[in-house]
Design a protein around this motif. Structure first.
Motif, PDB file in Angstrom:
ATOM      1  N   VAL C 198       0.871  -1.180   0.000  1.00 36.26           N
ATOM      2  CA  VAL C 198       0.000   0.000   0.000  1.00 36.26           C
ATOM      3  C   VAL C 198       0.907   1.229   0.000  1.00 36.26           C
ATOM      4  CG1 VAL C 198      -2.020   1.048   1.079  1.00 36.26           C
ATOM      5  CG2 VAL C 198      -1.509  -1.368   1.498  1.00 36.26           C
ATOM      6  N   LEU C 201       0.670   4.579   2.120  1.00 36.85           N
ATOM      7  CA  LEU C 201       0.088   4.432   3.455  1.00 36.85           C
ATOM      8  C   LEU C 201       0.708   5.327   4.518  1.00 36.85           C
ATOM      9  CD1 LEU C 201      -2.061   3.019   5.051  1.00 36.85           C
ATOM     10  CD2 LEU C 201      -0.505   1.114   5.430  1.00 36.85           C
ATOM     11  N   TYR C 208      -4.557  11.286   7.893  1.00 44.14           N
ATOM     12  CA  TYR C 208      -5.730  10.644   8.511  1.00 44.14           C
ATOM     13  C   TYR C 208      -5.818  11.036   9.989  1.00 44.14           C
ATOM     14  CZ  TYR C 208      -8.807   6.701   9.891  1.00 44.14           C
ATOM     15  OH  TYR C 208      -9.813   5.919  10.375  1.00 44.14           O
TER      16      TYR C 208
ATOM     17  N   GLU D 175      -5.840   3.114   1.086  1.00 39.02           N
ATOM     18  CA  GLU D 175      -5.151   3.562   2.289  1.00 39.02           C
ATOM     19  C   GLU D 175      -6.148   3.824   3.403  1.00 39.02           C
ATOM     20  OE1 GLU D 175      -4.477   4.410  -0.693  1.00 39.02           O
ATOM     21  OE2 GLU D 175      -2.307   4.502  -1.019  1.00 39.02           O
ATOM     22  N   THR D 176      -7.257   4.467   3.041  1.00 40.31           N
ATOM     23  CA  THR D 176      -8.244   4.790   4.053  1.00 40.31           C
ATOM     24  C   THR D 176      -8.835   3.523   4.676  1.00 40.31           C
ATOM     25  OG1 THR D 176      -8.757   6.832   2.882  1.00 40.31           O
ATOM     26  CG2 THR D 176     -10.366   6.047   4.490  1.00 40.31           C
ATOM     27  N   PHE D 178      -7.391   0.696   4.977  1.00 47.78           N
ATOM     28  CA  PHE D 178      -6.386   0.129   5.884  1.00 47.78           C
ATOM     29  C   PHE D 178      -6.307   0.915   7.194  1.00 47.78           C
ATOM     30  CE2 PHE D 178      -4.672  -2.335   2.340  1.00 47.78           C
ATOM     31  CZ  PHE D 178      -4.331  -3.504   2.991  1.00 47.78           C
ATOM     32  N   LEU D 179      -6.455   2.223   7.100  1.00 45.21           N
ATOM     33  CA  LEU D 179      -6.350   3.032   8.314  1.00 45.21           C
ATOM     34  C   LEU D 179      -7.552   2.839   9.227  1.00 45.21           C
ATOM     35  CD1 LEU D 179      -4.630   6.058   6.643  1.00 45.21           C
ATOM     36  CD2 LEU D 179      -3.813   4.880   8.712  1.00 45.21           C
ATOM     37  N   ILE D 180      -8.727   2.699   8.610  1.00 44.43           N
ATOM     38  CA  ILE D 180      -9.901   2.407   9.436  1.00 44.43           C
ATOM     39  C   ILE D 180      -9.696   1.057  10.132  1.00 44.43           C
ATOM     40  CG2 ILE D 180     -12.382   1.950   9.419  1.00 44.43           C
ATOM     41  CD1 ILE D 180     -12.500   3.639   6.825  1.00 44.43           C
TER      42      ILE D 180
END
Lengths: 232, 232, 232, 232
Positions: C198, C201, C208, D175-176, D178-180
């Motif tokens: 990713v 990231l 984020y 990416e989002t 994965f971040l969640i």
DNA sequence: TATGAATGAGCGTTCATTCAT
DNA sequence: TATGAATGAACGCTCATTCAT
């Protein structure tokens, strides 16, 4: 078919000791305990390895752990099982004692005879004894307690002998039991684990003990030999 | 002398045992041997490590090997040195024996006293003994031979007693020496390495031995108690 | 002399990694710790063997025990040493933060950068973490306590941001610090130990986090999305 | 039916956990899988033994291999079965999402709730995860692929939210997601396997995520906080 | 279906020994 | 004389796996 050159049974000539144990169809669990007694007896706790025990029993070493958990527990089991056998024999052989002193005599004789009849396995008891090296500090107390069963059995005969008049009434019970036991242990160790050869030792042990307990012994000792300033 | 720079007391309160050994300016070589006796005596051969000895002596562990080569040789040296000390003491303490039996008595008493005066180091002899675990098969014979010096010294008094009439002349010399030694060893082991507490054991050991050797002992034993079919 | 075909130094072409470590004349003790970080990081605690560590460091396996005692202690030492390095870096890199939120941003960025600059050794921290498998129950508390240093550093910036107005004042301090740390850990794990790729990231992680802490975020959320009945 | 030979109550008071599983007449095969989830979840892959699983299930350990072949396959089966249960629940609980962001919210809430309702068995998923220790390198790819199902479900809601205007359209989808997921995993791990106690963490996780995805969040961030030079 | 006896590779660890300094 | 780094054989033990019953 003629019997001349054919072996009657396909007996396997160079039968190893391990193989022999399996041959007798001794269960493997029993074979392991028996081998443990032999090997621990011969080499002592530290020097004995689990591999040695397994090999002598003719099994994979993993099986030893499977049945007996670990080395320490195997050692204790091997030793205590020998004590139990010994106690059973002693109890049986001394049941017809005619007097306390006779009981002591039978006790000592039976003990010594027992060691002769268990030449290979008895030495495990020499190792697993409170009088031996304390290589298992954790088990020291348990072993000592177990051994007291032997010494108390002896002490009971001393007491009985002092009551029935066959043993010098002035002797201290406990100390005397320990001293008799010393003679037994000494004779057995000399015979089984030292390189010394003292042929008459077992027979003489019985006489030595009986003499020391007899009622007349003390009278002949000159006074200056009696007192002792020793304190533990 | 002025008080300027001198500390009032050069007391070093939390002095470790190891440090203490260096403090006495005991030569390191001697300190190592002394520590070896203590540690081997306390833990036995296998369980003792060179590092334990070095630490107790307060020296680098490499120095142990430097002076004594290897573990086995250190053990033997520690044990034999103890035997030599013991023999010297026994020989000195028994030189005024009035008779054979008196010699035996002095021998036993001095032996037991010696163990009391060497509480920390004597146990090395219990480990380095032919009556103990044979963890050093290679040295078994040498150790056994060395120990004979002790037993022969005892046997000499038995013989002398039979000649001077203080000891029952019918007793077999060698067996009797071994049996006396059994009592000594048994008393010492009971006191030093078992958890048992038998306060009067040392004093009683002397009496027990003397009674068994005395000339009158045998006469009071009923005939049926005498014979024994035991053969080693 | 020309540089064309002659190697300037007699560089040893197939230099193993282990040999390389010795070559740099890195002290063996250091080489072991470094290797431990790499191997534990790559394989985790259980799967890593002492032999693997010793081989990667180019030393005999006995030396590992000599310096670090045992596997558990080596693991803890390797992990804690990494935490200490990380904390030092974070503390240095965030010292010029212009605000609480800026501090959070610097913290996250520096953390992620640190993992990139310690690609081989950083993963040891992933294994030696309270958020990972508890294979060392005995050390669980100590590890958790050590990790709190990281989380508390983060929490301090959150608090500062709420005071200086750069961070939404309604956020709960502790929970927020844990959630930020979740994003860091998630990004690092995704990149370092999963097979996923990713690419953006790390950069996105910073954004984020910053978005979630910003003061305007909450205002745009429709009311029905706000309440939650979740209870831990 | 007569009362003659029937025990009045067949209550078996001290029912062990293993016995309980048999009592419910849970098929042994199922009991094994269930126990495997508990034990692997609690101790991780390496530390768990087949015997532990068999004992917790109340069956002979040979039966575990009989049904599930070997440890590795049991582990994968236990983990994947948990993922499948989780996915089914998530899919059911999010089917009424009113928007993409609402879907994300429902997803996170349902996930966290699921872990609470499977306290004993859920941790198997923490162990059998690509974000965890790679103790089974051979299965790394398969596990990672399986886990993508979870992340892709999340990513689908992110995409939907960007289309329906409920989620910031500038966020990178993958990416989002994965971040969640980092936040979910972080909250679950903190609660289930660390010794930390962060009571409001689950509820705050939902808010933290929603804030970061909301359309207004970015606007309030000062420009100097936006750029980042981080590259994975 | 269900059991547990039996095996042995591989682990962490200990420790006597050697040797350069 | 004195140190301790460095080595590796050998130990007890664990445990997945196989297999006869």
């Amino acid at each position: 078919m003629n019997g001349k050159s054919m072996p009657l049974t396909e007996s396997n000539p160079p039968l190893t000791e391990a193989a022999a144990k399996q041959e007798n169809s001794m269960p493997k669990k029993t074979a392991i305990l028996h081998s443990a007694q032999e090997v621990f007896g011969q080499h002592g706790y530290s020097t004995t390895t689990m591999k040695m025990v397994a090999e002598k029993a003719g099994v994979a070493f993993g099986l030893v752990a499977h049945y007996y958990g670990n080395k320490e527990s195997l050692f204790i089991t091997a030793g205590f099982s020998m004590i139990d056998d010994l106690l059973a024999t002693l109890s049986h052989k001394t049941r017809k004692a005619r007097s306390g002193l006779d009981g002591v005599r039978l006790f000592v004789e039976s003990y010594l005879t027992f060691t002769q009849e268990h030449r290979r396995t008895f030495p495990v008891l020499i190792r697993c004894s409170p009088f031996s090296d304390v290589e298992l500090p954790a088990e020291r107390e348990r072993i000592a307690e177990k051994f007291l069963e032997i010494i108390h059995a002896l002490q009971a005969f001393v007491r009985r002998g002092q009551q029935d008049g066959s043993i010098n009434p002035e002797l201290p019970e406990a100390e005397t039991a320990f001293l008799i036991y010393s003679n037994i242990v000494g004779a057995v160790r000399t015979t089984m684990i030292t390189p010394y050869n003292v042929p008459g030792l077992y027979a003489e042990t019985v006489r030595y003990v009986v003499r020391s307990l007899s009622v007349a012994a003390e009278s002949s000792i000159p006074p200056f030999l009696r007192p002792s300033s020793l304190v533990d």
